[in-house]
Every structure is written in C-alpha cells, then in structure tokens.
Design a protein around this motif. Structure first.
Motif, mmCIF file in Angstrom:
data_model
loop_
_atom_site.group_PDB
_atom_site.id
_atom_site.type_symbol
_atom_site.label_atom_id
_atom_site.label_comp_id
_atom_site.label_asym_id
_atom_site.label_seq_id
_atom_site.Cartn_x
_atom_site.Cartn_y
_atom_site.Cartn_z
ATOM 1 N N LEU A 1 -1.642 2.359 6.783
ATOM 2 C CA LEU A 1 -0.935 1.576 7.796
ATOM 3 C C LEU A 1 0.355 1.025 7.213
ATOM 4 N N GLY A 2 0.281 0.494 5.995
ATOM 5 C CA GLY A 2 1.478 -0.042 5.360
ATOM 6 C C GLY A 2 2.524 1.022 5.067
ATOM 7 N N LEU A 3 2.080 2.209 4.652
ATOM 8 C CA LEU A 3 3.028 3.275 4.347
ATOM 9 C C LEU A 3 3.701 3.820 5.604
ATOM 10 N N PHE A 4 2.968 3.877 6.703
ATOM 11 C CA PHE A 4 3.481 4.505 7.919
ATOM 12 C C PHE A 4 4.359 3.579 8.760
ATOM 13 N N MET A 5 4.203 2.254 8.651
ATOM 14 C CA MET A 5 4.874 1.348 9.585
ATOM 15 C C MET A 5 6.388 1.455 9.555
ATOM 16 N N VAL A 6 6.932 1.840 8.414
ATOM 17 C CA VAL A 6 8.389 1.925 8.304
ATOM 18 C C VAL A 6 8.933 3.171 8.984
ATOM 19 N N LEU A 7 8.082 4.152 9.238
ATOM 20 C CA LEU A 7 8.534 5.458 9.730
ATOM 21 C C LEU A 7 9.337 5.363 11.030
ATOM 22 N N PRO A 8 8.874 4.627 12.053
ATOM 23 C CA PRO A 8 9.635 4.614 13.312
ATOM 24 C C PRO A 8 10.790 3.616 13.355
ATOM 25 N N VAL A 9 11.046 2.888 12.266
ATOM 26 C CA VAL A 9 12.077 1.853 12.346
ATOM 27 C C VAL A 9 13.190 1.986 11.316
ATOM 28 N N LEU A 10 12.951 2.654 10.196
ATOM 29 C CA LEU A 10 13.935 2.614 9.112
ATOM 30 C C LEU A 10 15.281 3.194 9.532
ATOM 31 N N ALA A 11 15.264 4.282 10.310
ATOM 32 C CA ALA A 11 16.528 4.892 10.737
ATOM 33 C C ALA A 11 17.367 3.941 11.586
ATOM 34 N N ALA B 1 25.588 1.398 0.612
ATOM 35 C CA ALA B 1 25.655 2.789 0.121
ATOM 36 C C ALA B 1 24.740 3.737 0.890
ATOM 37 N N ALA B 2 24.284 3.331 2.075
ATOM 38 C CA ALA B 2 23.358 4.180 2.835
ATOM 39 C C ALA B 2 24.073 5.392 3.412
ATOM 40 N N THR B 3 23.406 6.536 3.350
ATOM 41 C CA THR B 3 23.849 7.774 3.996
ATOM 42 C C THR B 3 22.621 8.407 4.643
ATOM 43 N N PRO B 4 22.803 9.350 5.572
ATOM 44 C CA PRO B 4 21.630 10.018 6.149
ATOM 45 C C PRO B 4 20.743 10.688 5.097
ATOM 46 N N LEU B 5 21.366 11.291 4.080
ATOM 47 C CA LEU B 5 20.571 11.943 3.042
ATOM 48 C C LEU B 5 19.723 10.924 2.280
ATOM 49 N N VAL C 1 1.765 -3.239 -3.588
ATOM 50 C CA VAL C 1 2.297 -4.555 -3.228
ATOM 51 C C VAL C 1 3.659 -4.757 -3.879
ATOM 52 N N GLY C 2 3.768 -4.423 -5.173
ATOM 53 C CA GLY C 2 5.048 -4.581 -5.865
ATOM 54 C C GLY C 2 6.149 -3.753 -5.229
ATOM 55 N N GLY C 3 5.834 -2.520 -4.853
ATOM 56 C CA GLY C 3 6.821 -1.681 -4.187
ATOM 57 C C GLY C 3 7.240 -2.237 -2.841
ATOM 58 N N SER C 4 6.290 -2.803 -2.113
ATOM 59 C CA SER C 4 6.607 -3.385 -0.803
ATOM 60 C C SER C 4 7.535 -4.588 -0.940
ATOM 61 N N VAL C 5 7.272 -5.443 -1.932
ATOM 62 C CA VAL C 5 8.141 -6.601 -2.167
ATOM 63 C C VAL C 5 9.538 -6.143 -2.595
ATOM 64 N N LEU C 6 9.596 -5.160 -3.487
ATOM 65 C CA LEU C 6 10.894 -4.635 -3.925
ATOM 66 C C LEU C 6 11.679 -4.081 -2.735
ATOM 67 N N ALA C 7 11.020 -3.366 -1.847
ATOM 68 C CA ALA C 7 11.695 -2.824 -0.658
ATOM 69 C C ALA C 7 12.138 -3.939 0.281
ATOM 70 N N ALA C 8 11.297 -4.963 0.430
ATOM 71 C CA ALA C 8 11.647 -6.076 1.320
ATOM 72 C C ALA C 8 12.872 -6.831 0.821
ATOM 73 N N GLU C 9 13.042 -6.918 -0.494
ATOM 74 C CA GLU C 9 14.154 -7.667 -1.083
ATOM 75 C C GLU C 9 15.393 -6.800 -1.298
ATOM 76 N N ALA C 10 15.290 -5.497 -1.066
ATOM 77 C CA ALA C 10 16.387 -4.589 -1.373
ATOM 78 C C ALA C 10 17.594 -4.846 -0.481
ATOM 79 N N GLU C 11 18.765 -4.799 -1.083
ATOM 80 C CA GLU C 11 20.006 -4.906 -0.332
ATOM 81 C C GLU C 11 20.751 -3.579 -0.281
ATOM 82 N N ILE D 1 20.497 0.855 -0.565
ATOM 83 C CA ILE D 1 19.590 1.954 -0.278
ATOM 84 C C ILE D 1 18.850 2.391 -1.537
ATOM 85 N N TYR D 2 19.479 2.194 -2.694
ATOM 86 C CA TYR D 2 18.830 2.588 -3.947
ATOM 87 C C TYR D 2 17.659 1.661 -4.275
ATOM 88 N N GLY D 3 17.802 0.382 -3.984
ATOM 89 C CA GLY D 3 16.687 -0.536 -4.154
ATOM 90 C C GLY D 3 15.547 -0.199 -3.212
#
Length: 453
Positions: free
Chosen positions: A27-37, A45-49, A90-100, A102-104
C-alpha cells in the motif's frame, strides 16, 4: 476424495498476519503511483525521464535485494530481516517526504525498495503452513496485494489533495511502515525454521536451470512486460486525467475507485473459467490481446472525451488484474518439482525489474512522442508479448508438495503410484522429496502420511 485441507486456527492467524503486513507495505509503495506525475514540477531539476526513474527505481533495488535477503533470513531468522527491511522502508519514505530535488526523491524511493522482504515473507508462509494449505496461503497474500493496489490508487489522490501534496503521501507511507514494524514484532509468528523448502525458497544453484526453462522464461517475460506497461502508463495517466479529460485532481480518487473496483469484479468470471473450467491458456491469451487493444485504442482515442478514454482504461485494468492473478498460478503449475521457490524468485525479480524499466521507458518516451506515441509503443510491446507466449502449452492443474524422504529402492515409484502424484524428485543431501500433484486427482487422505511435517 479426502481433502482435509482447511486452515487450522494457528495457520489462519499466521497467514492473516503475513498477508496484512505484505499488503500494508505494498500500500505504501503504490500510493505514490497515481499522484507523483501531478506534483513533479515541485521538485528541483525534475524532468519526465527523472520522474519515470523516481516512479520505478524502487523496483531496481527490490529486484537486486529480495533473493539475497530471503537467503539471509534462513541464517539470521525471518523477523530480524523483516523488521530491518521495514525500517529501511520507513527511512526511504521520510527521505522522499523531505526531498526538495528529484534526486532526493529518487534516493528515497530507492531506499524504500531496498527493504525487500517479499521473499522472506514467502519463506515465513512455508514455515507456518502445512503443504496442503500452502497454495491457499499464497493466494491469500496475492489477494492482499491486489486489495492494497486498489486502496492505494484511491488513497493516494485523496491524501495528496486533502493534506498537502505528494509529501503527505510519503509521510503516511512512513507511518504505515512504522505500523508494519509494530505488526511484525507483535503479530507475526516466529517459528523454528526447518530444512530448506525448495517449493517456497530460492536456491541459488538452481537459478541457471530455471533461466534455461523456456516455459518459465515466457512467464517471466510476461510479468516483466505487465509491470513495465503499468509503470510506463502512470508516467502519463494522471496528467491525461487533468489536462486532456479536465477531471479535477480532487476527483481522481473516485475515478480510480470506479476503474479498478469495476475491473476487479469484471475479471472474476474469466478467472473462474480459467482455473475451474480448465481454460487457462485461452483466457490468458485473450487478456494479453485485450491489453494490447486497450492501449492501442487509448493511443488513438484518449482525446475523444472522458467516456472513451476511461472506457479504454477500464478495459486495460480488467486485463491487468486478470494477468496479475493468472501469472503466479501459471508459474506454480509450470515449475518442475522442487524448483517452485527458485522459479518464483526469478519471477518476482522480473516483476520488479519491469517496474523499473517501465518507469524509465515511460519518462524517456513521453517527451519524445507524447501520450499517443507512448501508448502506441506500449501496445506494440504487448502484441510482441502475445506472439512470444502464443505457442505455450495449456497448463495442467499441478501443485508442488514436499514429502518425507526415504532412501530405499523403489520409494519414488511408491510415491508415483499414489493417485494424482507425479514427477517425484529425491534430494539426498536435503533428506527431502519433492513432487507435483494433480489437484483434480490427488487423494490427500492417501498422501498425508507422506507429507513432510
């Protein structure tokens, strides 16, 4: 036929706990799928790739680590690996939540996938269930993954619009990971591990043999392609809903509810026809053809209005759900005796690699050829998949079982003489016997004295 194969109370509780934990993580891995784009422009530095890379990179780390972590759990115990994997998640989720940047975000998603506990959970299922109940236990876990996917597609858009964007989705994901750690500590069983069970655990020495089996390679290609299609499609689908179909982001959750919920019920008759009616091959091929047609139609018709576009997406999700349910069953039926665990390990690795390649491919193709070009390429890939699997043989209703070992002459013939038992393999150094049984013919009453405890 004596078929005393109901779950015992302890088995039922154990399987429910494992399935619940598996579903919670997915559930945690999939939730970002319909919203990240929809929110990718918020990242530096975000690009489609790089968007595609962020969507799919969890699959790369999961593919690389799931078999090694499963093997490590044989030595270190199931719970330490499961808890450690969840803490990485959990650590990856926190890192993604704090990312500013695209590389983070990519780093966070990669760390999420590094908590690759799928094979360890499957091995735990083998530790806590009897042979005759193992197929049902695996089906229960498969059902939890399917439900998690449906729920994630609804909750992701709702959370992002109600609580402040994609960062909120990652914070909720981190919270789910913490719940998973508590769940693992308090609810998961911690049995004494027995001998290696080749029906549920990967054996490194057998990987090369599995990779040479053309029948299994077709199925590995299938799950690779299926998840490639899904991940590449979701590089574009969220923005198609908002930009082309003019559906507000706040309404995306109910769109996915209707599409995925409806497609789940629509595919049930086909599953019944495949599994109970003995029509697995025609149903399987028809589902691939339906996926190709719906993707090709979407390429040509997504701008012709919401009814056409959503109708084509509905057909794709019918095909996706049907194929997602059919492929593991086909692997189980096809894998030779004593190779199912390794075959499923290679299969799962192919699935996660497909998710990674799909994200990157979608992010690369979208700016070059637009939505129409992207879905046209996906349709062509699906047609190639159909051509590759078309010669496959219709599978028999076979399941793998582990039996007691005996080294006296004629023991294998004694086993093969039992109704529904065939393809017996004796592994002397493991003191274990493996066999395939025909579920329609096996008499569990006669077989039970031979089952491994």
């Amino acid at each position: 036929m004596h078929n005393n194969d109901q779950f015992s109370p302890s088995e039922r509780q154990a399987v429910a706990s494992i399935a619940g934990l598996y579903g919670l993580r997915m559930l945690g891995l999939f939730m970002v799928l319909p919203v990240l784009a929809l929110y990718v422009e918020d990242y530096q530095a975000a690009t489609p790739l790089l968007l595609g890379f962020a969507l799919g990179v969890y699959g790369l780390t999961q593919a690389l680590l799931q078999i090694p972590l499963g093997l490590a759990s044989d030595r270190l115990g199931r719970k330490p690996i499961i808890v450690g994997g969840l803490l990485l998640f959990v650590g990856g989720s926190v890192l993604a939540a704090e990312a500013e940047s695209i590389y983070g975000l990519i780093a966070g998603r990669a760390l999420q996938g590094a908590g690759a506990i799928a094979s360890t959970l499957m091995a735990l299922v083998a530790d806590v269930t009897r042979e005759q109940n193992r197929t049902k236990a695996m089906a229960s876990i498969g059902g939890s993954i399917g439900f998690a996917f449906l729920l994630a597609m609804i909750l992701g858009p709702w959370i992002s619009t109600q609580f402040g964007g994609v960062e909120a989705v990652f914070w909720v994901t981190a919270f789910l990971g913490v719940l998973g750690v508590l769940w693992a500590q308090w609810r998961l069983p911690a049995p004494q591990m027995g001998a290696v069970n080749r029906e549920t655990q990967a054996v490194p020495a057998m990987i090369s043999g599995v990779l040479k089996d053309v029948r299994l390679l077709r199925l590995d290609l299938g799950i690779f392609t299926l998840h490639l299609l899904l991940m590449a499609g979701f590089v574009a689908i969220p923005t198609v809903l908002t930009d082309s179909l003019q559906i507000p982001v706040e309404s995306h959750w109910w769109v996915y509810l209707l599409l995925l919920g409806g497609s789940f019920f629509a595919m049930i008759p086909a599953i019944i026809a495949a599994e109970r009616g003995g029509h697995m091959k025609p149903v399987f091929l028809a589902a691939i053809a339906l996926a190709a047609l719906s993707l090709g139609g979407f390429s040509l018709g997504f701008e012709r209005g919401a009814a056409v576009a959503l109708g084509l997406l509905f057909l794709f999700f019918v095909a996706f759900n049907l194929l997602e349910a059919s492929l593991p069953s086909l692997v189980s039926k096809t894998a030779p005796a004593g190779t199912r665990g390794t075959a499923m390990g290679v299969y799962s690795t192919s699935q996660f690699l497909g998710a990674f390649v799909g994200g990157v491919l979608g992010g690369w193709l979208l700016p070059l050829y637009g939505v129409a070009g992207l879905f046209a390429v996906l349709a062509l890939m699906t047609l190639l998949w159909l051509l590759v699997v078309f010669p496959m043989e219709a599978p028999r209703a076979l399941s793998g079982v582990v039996l007691k070992y005996c080294d006296h002459d004629g023991y294998a013939h004694e086993l093969e003489a039992l109704p529904g038992v065939e393809e017996v393999v004796l592994v002397a150094h493991e003191k274990t016997a493996y066999a395939k049984v025909d579920r329609k013919e096996v008499d569990w009453g006669l077989l039970r004295p031979y089952l491994s405890e």
